[in-house]
Design an enzyme around this catalytic site. Structure first.
Site, mmCIF file in Angstrom:
data_model
loop_
_atom_site.group_PDB
_atom_site.id
_atom_site.type_symbol
_atom_site.label_atom_id
_atom_site.label_comp_id
_atom_site.label_asym_id
_atom_site.label_seq_id
_atom_site.Cartn_x
_atom_site.Cartn_y
_atom_site.Cartn_z
ATOM 1 N N HIS C 58 0.956 -1.301 0.033
ATOM 2 C CA HIS C 58 -0.060 0.076 -0.078
ATOM 3 C C HIS C 58 0.878 1.206 -0.105
ATOM 4 O O HIS C 58 1.104 1.710 0.971
ATOM 5 C CB HIS C 58 -0.969 -0.020 1.266
ATOM 6 C CG HIS C 58 -2.039 1.070 1.055
ATOM 7 N ND1 HIS C 58 -3.321 0.618 1.737
ATOM 8 C CD2 HIS C 58 -2.096 2.165 0.763
ATOM 9 C CE1 HIS C 58 -4.008 1.674 1.693
ATOM 10 N NE2 HIS C 58 -3.326 2.674 0.900
ATOM 11 N N ASP C 305 0.713 2.509 3.763
ATOM 12 C CA ASP C 305 0.050 3.727 3.376
ATOM 13 C C ASP C 305 0.926 4.976 3.214
ATOM 14 O O ASP C 305 0.419 6.083 3.406
ATOM 15 C CB ASP C 305 -1.166 3.892 4.322
ATOM 16 C CG ASP C 305 -2.172 4.709 3.716
ATOM 17 O OD1 ASP C 305 -2.226 4.899 2.495
ATOM 18 O OD2 ASP C 305 -3.330 4.950 4.311
#
Lengths: 315, 175, 436
Positions: C58, C305
């Protein structure tokens, strides 16, 4: 004390001292003196990124009575509304030599961003930020309550205050809850459950959904403004129903205890949260709140600016 | 630390000042005494009481806070404001006697003159001080002085009054 | 490069044993005690831990569109610095990676950088708008061979769209990585809804907005027998639902970010938007539940992320600021601090959660091979007893929005090897391969 961003910045002694100073300044203002030289040569910028004529005028009158130079930087016609960043605005104010910035902003925390940044050195006074706080309003409310209900005491110990209405979106409520607690008053919040924030259980307040049950036991009923757009967001079905359960009308006025007072930070929605005959009744101190606002804001400016050393100001 | 004035000496000085003020102002019904807080205000009350007794008439007395008019505000942390109370007869056209405990640089009196000017226009303004320690920085002098105390600038003069300190005496301290 | 290979001496393996590891011809040649090789460059790794190269499922690389915040190359360098040998580029670029053209562009840029594998993730719906499916098949068949699909940043909210997407990807054993966020419960939301948001007057983001979607999608994936991956789980309630699903044998995997393992919503009190992130920082209770879930395997992997943003997107009012924080360079240190130093996990579990498991979920066959002999030499070395202080002005990423500025963190990544080539030596990036 350099900034006033939140009531949580104040100790009880500091809060009382602001109220005491305001009391003396109110006495001065009542007499022949309309102007004091205290802040001569100091520049105060009113940075209003959100409309609020009454708060701006109140701060402006306070600054002028202390002989400060006032620059108004309002949303309409200023770069804030044209997408200039808060940072660039701050850099501009710094270049203009502002000693204090009174800021009203739609974003919660914007005053703290200004104060914590290295963009400018001026004192920052929060004149209402988003749904966060409005500390000068809470101080003027406390000043008004003390005058009417404290029987000469310096604080508000034992005084019972009901705050009624849209607590969720109210910066006035947040600042008042903190200050009333600091000064020893007890607070009951009265609102539909939709207009109370999640997490409120940790606040030092009583919560009630029943206005009629709370009214007889309080010394102060503080009504909050209800914004019309809340209806479209499902917070309550319609204005009539809101007003029926949470409006202060003449029937509820009769339930109030003999010496209690009615407050409202303004601007009022007459007929929605408060009936016209209540707003204009003898119990209402709403107009007095406005005039007290100038004295309290003079006290805030005095405490923040008068004592600052030249050296620190010019660094 | 040395005692410059004892309680008895303070009392005598205030009585003498009271007489002098009345002698200097033959139309005593125009006199208003204004003390500068905190200790000047207490001295003003004592002087006014003594004058009232001598003149057998009530001499109006009040107090005048000069904090907002000081020229040294920015050099110190913010000072709490002291009360101002002007007698109902006001100051317009009257003979105002300002009372302070120690006359030093003269800046306090300058601020007091400004503060008075904001309220009205007295006929005359006079000054009474319990102690004049010299070192004036402005062209200001006292009309009535309890005692002249030659001091050095490194010394400080402390006035203690029973109303606040539980004892009447003036002491000189070396810093 | 004329180097014949690398011989890593006296390193602690994930299982705790002390061995030497020889890399030659891009592969792990041997792993044993007392290897000698005169031609290889010797790296003394005494006191250090060797792990398979880290794999991030991610990552936001911002290219194409926002090259001022990050590029595939700058993000790859940031990854190499953090010990990664593979990262996965989320499709919320401009244009959106919802067709073969964009995913191939990103894939090629990754190959050009040559610092690690860049695996593009394809958008589930056209323009991330949640309505029409994007060209999932074309992306799967492209040279990028996309297997992971996500509308990250947006939730695939419509249950029918989600069902169809889950079904469609079964054709090539793909996986849908869901950004679980019920949109109408989070209109204008700024931070976790709770005690702190109530005080700060910032619009709340209820945990239930995340948990409701997790629950719905778990039921959906069970119904259609496909593969679901839950991005960045942040709540204790979400963990409970996933635990329930796994106990029932439902095919779901989940990730947690390093920042959600350490930071809480208390940080919002500063109103500094560097702490503004989607999904938001939650409470200490959530943090502890996430750590426990990562340790017991309820949460399968750590994913960064990594979300670079330019200065102007963060130097402003909280509610005006962009969501997101940097993650690649601090990820392993945060995991050591929260999971290893606290004795919740050992290094073998770290190798699983940050390399083997994400490679398995993403279908990255040359990655996450856990130091197998003969496998491509994707390897990294961390010195767990050293520490460092994060300085936002010294990060490799093009952006500066690390929430850990000023933190002293344990664990210094010293070396990274991608397919046998050193990309990081003694903490310094080796400039090879890449061109802007």
């Amino acid at each position: 004390m350099r900034h006033l961003l939140s009531i949580s910045d104040l100790s009880k002694a500091e809060a009382v001292s602001i109220l005491d100073t305001a009391t003396e300044l109110a006495r001065v203002s009542d007499g022949a003196v309309k102007k004091l030289p205290t802040l001569r040569g100091r520049t105060i910028v009113n940075l209003f990124a959100e409309d609020s004529t009454r708060t701006r005028i109140s701060f402006e009158a306070a600054a002028k009575r202390l002989s400060a130079d006032v620059i108004n930087f309002s949303a309409k016609g200023s770069s804030v509304s044209k997408g200039e960043s808060l940072k660039d605005t701050a850099l501009t104010l710094q270049a203009m030599g502002a000693d204090a910035v009174v800021i009203r902003h739609g974003a919660s925390g914007a005053p703290q961003r200004l104060a914590d940044s290295e963009w400018m050195l001026a004192s920052v006074i929060n004149a209402g930020d988003g749904t966060h706080e409005h500390p000068s309003q809470a101080l003027l409310d406390a000043f008004t309550i003390r005058k009417h209900c404290a029987k000469g005491a310096p604080d508000l110990a034992g005084i019972r205050v009901a705050i009624v209405g849209d607590v969720l979106h109210s910066r006035v409520a947040r600042s008042n809850i903190l200050l009333l607690n600091l000064l020893g008053a007890s607070v009951s919040l009265v609102a539909p459950p939709t207009l109370l924030p999640v997490g409120i259980e940790k606040w030092p307040v009583d919560i009630s959904y029943d206005f009629d049950a709370v009214i007889p036991s309080v010394d102060v009923v503080m009504m909050l403004r209800v914004q019309q757009e809340r209806m479209s967001n499902l917070f309550f079905p319609n204005a009539r129903e809101y007003s029926r359960y949470f409006g202060l009308n003449s029937d509820r006025l009769k339930l109030m205890s003999p010496h209690s007072i009615v407050m409202h930070p303004g601007p009022m929605n007459r007929g929605l949260e408060i009936a016209a005959e209540v707003a204009d009744s003898a119990r209402s101190v709403i107009v007095e709140q406005v005039s007290n606002g100038v004295s309290v804001r003079m006290a805030i400016l005095y405490v923040l600016l008068a004592g600052q050393s030249l050296e620190a100001g010019e660094k | 630390m040395s005692v410059a004035l004892s309680a008895l000496e303070i009392s005598r000085a205030l009585t003498r000042i009271s007489h002098e003020i009345l002698e200097a102002n033959p139309s005593s019904d125009l006199i208003t005494i204004l003390g500068i807080p905190t200790r000047g205000a207490h001295l003003a009350v004592r002087i006014a009481a003594s004058m009232s007794q001598i003149a057998a008439r009530e001499i109006p007395v009040g107090m005048l806070d000069i904090t907002m008019h000081r020229d040294d505000l920015r050099m110190h942390p913010p000072r709490p404001l002291m009360p101002t109370s002007i007698p109902s007869s006001g100051i317009q056209g009257r003979d105002i006697v300002l009372v302070d405990d120690v006359l030093f640089s003269g800046r306090t009196i300058r601020a007091a003159l400004d503060a008075l000017g904001e309220i009205g226009r007295p006929r005359t303004v006079q000054l009474a001080a319990l102690v004049d320690r010299g070192h004036r920085e402005l062209p200001i002098r006292a009309d009535f002085v309890g005692k002249n105390l030659p001091t050095s600038t490194t010394q400080s003069v402390k006035v203690h009054l029973t109303e606040i300190d539980g004892i009447d005496q003036v002491v000189i301290e070396d810093n | 490069m004329t180097v014949k290979g690398y011989l890593i001496k006296n390193a602690q393996m994930p299982d705790g044993g002390i061995k030497d590891l020889l890399i030659t011809d891009g592969r792990i040649h041997s792993l044993a005690v007392g290897i000698n090789d005169a031609t290889a460059t010797i790296i003394d790794a005494k006191g250090c831990v060797v792990l398979p190269g880290l794999v991030d499922l991610h990552t936001h690389l911002r290219q194409p569109g926002r090259e001022d915040a990050e590029t595939v190359l700058s993000g790859s360098r940031s990854g190499a610095k953090g010990g990664f040998t593979a990262i996965s580029a989320m499709p919320n670029t401009s244009p959106v990676a919802d067709n073969a053209g964009v995913v191939e562009q990103v894939f090629r840029l990754g190959q050009q950088s040559g610092l690690l594998d860049v695996f593009p993730i394809g958008a589930v719906t056209q323009g991330l708008e949640g309505a029409a499916l994007s060209e999932i098949g074309a992306m799967a068949d492209s040279i990028a061979q996309v297997r992971v699909f996500s509308d990250d940043g947006n939730c695939v909210f419509d249950p029918l769209v989600m069902r169809r997407a889950l079904e469609y990807i079964k054709k090539f054993n793909g996986v849908i990585a869901q950004h679980a966020q019920e949109p109408s419960l989070t209109v204008g939301s700024q931070m976790n809804e709770g005690e702190v948001s109530a005080v700060l007057g910032l619009k709340g983001w209820p945990a239930v907005a995340e948990e409701a979607i997790i629950a719905r999608d778990i039921l959906l994936v069970d119904h259609v027998k496909s593969r679901l991956h839950i991005c960045h789980v942040t709540t204790a309630g979400g963990v409970e639902i996933i635990r329930w699903a796994k106990a029932r044998g439902i095919n779901v995997t989940a990730e947690v970010t390093p920042h959600h393992l350490l930071l809480t919503d208390e940080l919002a009190r500063s109103y500094d938007p560097v702490f503004k992130v989607n999904p938001p920082l939650r409470t200490q209770k959530d943090v502890m539940a996430l750590r426990e879930a990562l340790a017991d395997g309820t949460i399968d992997i750590v994913a960064t992320d990594h979300a670079p943003h330019t200065m102007e997107s963060k130097e402003c009012e909280w509610q005006e600021a962009s969501f997101g924080m940097l993650g690649l360079e601090t990820a392993l240190s945060i995991v050591q601090k929260t999971m290893v130093d606290s004795k919740l996990m050992d290094w073998a579990q770290v190798a699983d959660r940050l390399s083997t498991a994400p490679a398995r979920i993403g279908g990255y066959s040359d990655q996450g091979r856990n130091l197998e002999i003969g496998a491509k030499a994707n390897v990294m070395i961390i010195n767990p007893s050293a520490s460092w202080t994060v300085d936002k002005d010294l990060v490799v990423s093009k952006s500066r929005n690390t929430p850990f500025h000023g933190y002293e963190l344990p664990g210094v990544v010293t070396h990274t090897f991608f397919n046998g080539m050193a990309t990081l030596i003694d903490g310094a990036l080796i400039n090879s391969g890449g061109s802007e």
